[in-house]
Design a protein around this motif. Structure first.
Motif, PDB file in Angstrom:
ATOM      1  N   ARG A 199      -5.455   3.339  -9.580  1.00 41.91           N
ATOM      2  CA  ARG A 199      -6.625   4.044 -10.119  1.00 41.91           C
ATOM      3  C   ARG A 199      -6.514   4.179 -11.639  1.00 41.91           C
ATOM      4  O   ARG A 199      -5.431   4.132 -12.212  1.00 41.91           O
ATOM      5  N   GLU A 251      -7.642  14.679 -18.003  1.00 40.09           N
ATOM      6  CA  GLU A 251      -6.213  14.490 -17.667  1.00 40.09           C
ATOM      7  C   GLU A 251      -5.528  15.840 -17.496  1.00 40.09           C
ATOM      8  O   GLU A 251      -5.807  16.781 -18.256  1.00 40.09           O
ATOM      9  N   HIS A 252      -4.671  15.934 -16.527  1.00 41.92           N
ATOM     10  CA  HIS A 252      -3.947  17.181 -16.196  1.00 41.92           C
ATOM     11  C   HIS A 252      -4.922  18.318 -15.875  1.00 41.92           C
ATOM     12  O   HIS A 252      -4.678  19.476 -16.196  1.00 41.92           O
ATOM     13  N   ASP A 290      -6.703  18.166 -12.669  1.00 40.83           N
ATOM     14  CA  ASP A 290      -6.908  18.315 -11.213  1.00 40.83           C
ATOM     15  C   ASP A 290      -6.205  19.542 -10.652  1.00 40.83           C
ATOM     16  O   ASP A 290      -6.782  20.319  -9.913  1.00 40.83           O
ATOM     17  N   CYS A 343       2.005  16.961  -7.807  1.00 43.27           N
ATOM     18  CA  CYS A 343       0.775  16.386  -8.363  1.00 43.27           C
ATOM     19  C   CYS A 343      -0.475  17.093  -7.852  1.00 43.27           C
ATOM     20  O   CYS A 343      -0.441  17.784  -6.831  1.00 43.27           O
ATOM     21  N   GLY A 344      -1.581  16.865  -8.553  1.00 45.14           N
ATOM     22  CA  GLY A 344      -2.888  17.305  -8.078  1.00 45.14           C
ATOM     23  C   GLY A 344      -3.427  16.311  -7.060  1.00 45.14           C
ATOM     24  O   GLY A 344      -2.691  15.460  -6.550  1.00 45.14           O
ATOM     25  N   ASP A 375      -5.211  11.367  -7.716  1.00 46.62           N
ATOM     26  CA  ASP A 375      -4.808   9.986  -7.478  1.00 46.62           C
ATOM     27  C   ASP A 375      -5.113   9.559  -6.043  1.00 46.62           C
ATOM     28  O   ASP A 375      -5.699   8.497  -5.799  1.00 46.62           O
ATOM     29  N   TYR A 399       6.187  17.034 -15.912  1.00 47.97           N
ATOM     30  CA  TYR A 399       4.943  17.234 -15.155  1.00 47.97           C
ATOM     31  C   TYR A 399       5.011  18.564 -14.403  1.00 47.97           C
ATOM     32  O   TYR A 399       4.100  19.395 -14.470  1.00 47.97           O
ATOM     33  N   GLY A 430      -0.038  10.888 -16.175  1.00 47.95           N
ATOM     34  CA  GLY A 430       0.860  12.019 -16.403  1.00 47.95           C
ATOM     35  C   GLY A 430       1.448  12.053 -17.804  1.00 47.95           C
ATOM     36  O   GLY A 430       1.699  13.111 -18.369  1.00 47.95           O
TER      37      GLY A 430
HETATM   38  C1  GLA Z   1      -0.540  12.213 -12.255  1.00 47.40           C
HETATM   39  C2  GLA Z   1      -0.825  13.111 -11.051  1.00 47.40           C
HETATM   40  C3  GLA Z   1      -2.297  13.514 -10.986  1.00 47.40           C
HETATM   41  C4  GLA Z   1      -2.799  14.050 -12.308  1.00 47.40           C
HETATM   42  C5  GLA Z   1      -2.376  13.136 -13.462  1.00 47.40           C
HETATM   43  C6  GLA Z   1      -2.691  13.735 -14.803  1.00 47.40           C
HETATM   44  O1  GLA Z   1      -1.181  10.987 -12.116  1.00 47.40           O
HETATM   45  O2  GLA Z   1      -0.464  12.476  -9.863  1.00 47.40           O
HETATM   46  O3  GLA Z   1      -2.488  14.455  -9.941  1.00 47.40           O
HETATM   47  O4  GLA Z   1      -2.388  15.365 -12.509  1.00 47.40           O
HETATM   48  O5  GLA Z   1      -0.989  12.838 -13.445  1.00 47.40           O
HETATM   49  O6  GLA Z   1      -4.057  13.853 -14.968  1.00 47.40           O
END
Ligand code: GLA
Length: 380
Positions: free
Chosen positions: A23, A29-30, A32, A163-164, A167, A217, A332
């Motif tokens: 994706r 960015e950062h 989610d 992570c959020g 992705d 992260y 990230g």
């Molecule tokens: C990584 C995480 C996502 C998001 C990005 C930053 O890709 O997996 O969830 O937080 O970083 O936008």
């Protein structure tokens, strides 16, 4: 142990084949995990999986490109010292919780043209493609929503990145010629046509993957949570950092540790940038859209502090070139790719110039990718 050869992949007679894309994220960015809006979609770089059932209970996964096949059983899903195994073990663990006693033995083989550690989410592509393949092969009836959230949990608990949702969501729901305006609180999206008017998206892979990326992260997610907790003491109505208006964040300038304050300011501004970007896309205003990308990069560099000198160099290089409308680091951070909006007829020239400059500066080869938007995971 040697990685397996392509011939083995080609000769594998599959019952199910799945293609799982990486994706991109245009902006947001950062955001989610802070409950805001992001603008990702799937791309035409994919992992191709083949699967077939076995008569015994063994689970055997091989890859072209990665050494050390995974050989396990459903009753023996422990974390592995081989990092790519853990994404798959995590997925199996959570599928097994949702569908107890349904996982039988199978063979799986996959090959990928998604560069690892480059911020285009090879990990979500691996998790979601594998989950979808197992779901189809064993007829488990998991929904896409189930797959998205179990893959996110696998990433948290087995790969260690908190992570959020972006992705996994984009890898499953991507749509050709569109971005997804993903509302990360409601976990729903609206489609936004990807009209870039004779421009294309060019990714430039720094080929740097600082090992800070996972630890930093996770630190960022905690810093944002702490900032929110502090704000909530006075304003309990705000449930996510992205919902807090900038004026209110500024009230806390002296109460918050300075880095937490900077994270909060970035989050609020970046979320607004995503919403503005959608309007510029709809209006076909690529120039204003590109300016937002530069502002996003500045925020990621100075306020969120997830960039690095290689990414900054690549973004700065594009400044004042009229055929390049915008550039920023993507994903990230601490390495990976920059995303550039480049006029079609300038792409070759741009790639040649910037590759030469990057090599001269860092003695590292740049890898360019001209990417197209794509559909999400598909069963072939
Ligand atoms: C990584 C995480 C996502 C998001 C990005 C930053 O890709 O997996 O969830 O937080 O970083 O936008």
């Amino acid at each position: 142990m040697q990685a397996i050869k392509l011939g083995k992949f080609l000769n594998f007679t599959a019952e199910i084949e799945v293609e799982s894309p990486g994706r991109i994220n245009l902006i947001g960015e950062h955001i989610d995990y802070n409950g805001g809006f992001v603008l990702p979609t799937a791309i035409d770089k994919v992992i191709h999986f083949k699967l077939k059932k076995r008569k015994d209970n063994l689970i055997h996964v091989e890859s072209i490109g990665f050494e050390n096949p995974l050989k396990t059983e459903i009753n023996n899903l422990n974390k592995s010292a081989i990092s790519w195994h853990n994404y798959l073990i995590g997925v199996l663990h959570y599928i097994n919780l949702l569908c107890p006693n349904k996982i039988q033995g199978f063979d799986c083989i996959f090959k990928s043209n998604l560069p690892v550690g480059s911020g285009i989410s090879s990990s979500a592509a691996l998790e979601c493609g594998f989950a979808k393949g197992v779901n189809e092969l064993l007829k488990l009836n998991l929904s896409n929503q189930d797959i998205i959230s179990l893959c996110q949990r696998a990433e948290h608990d087995f790969a260690g990145t908190k992570c959020g949702i972006m992705d996994q969501y984009a890898v499953i729901n991507g749509l050709e010629n569109h971005f997804l305006l993903l509302n990360c609180q409601k976990i729903t999206h609206k489609l936004v046509p990807a009209q870039l008017l004779k421009h294309k998206i060019v990714l430039l892979n720094t080929n740097i993957s600082h090992n800070l990326s996972t630890s930093e992260y996770n630190i960022r997610t905690k810093e944002c949570q702490s900032a929110l907790n502090c704000i909530q003491v006075k304003y309990p109505e705000y449930k996510f950092l992205c919902d807090v208006p900038l004026e209110i964040i500024n009230e806390f300038k002296t109460n918050l540790p300075s880095n937490h304050y900077k994270r909060a300011v970035f989050t609020s501004e970046e979320n607004q940038r995503t919403l503005k970007a959608v309007n510029f896309l709809k209006d076909g205003d690529v120039v204003q859209l590109g300016n937002l990308l530069y502002s996003s990069h500045k925020g990621l560099r100075d306020l969120y502090e997830v960039s690095c000198k290689e990414l900054d160099f690549l973004v700065e290089f594009t400044r004042n070139i009229s055929s390049i409308k915008g550039a920023r680091m993507m994903g990230g951070g601490f390495g990976g790719c920059t995303l550039n909006i480049v006029k079609e007829d300038y792409i070759t020239h741009f790639i040649n110039d910037i590759s030469e400059a990057y090599l001269k500066k860092f003695n590292i080869k740049l890898t360019p990718h001209i990417v197209k938007t794509n559909n999400g995971v598909k069963v072939l």
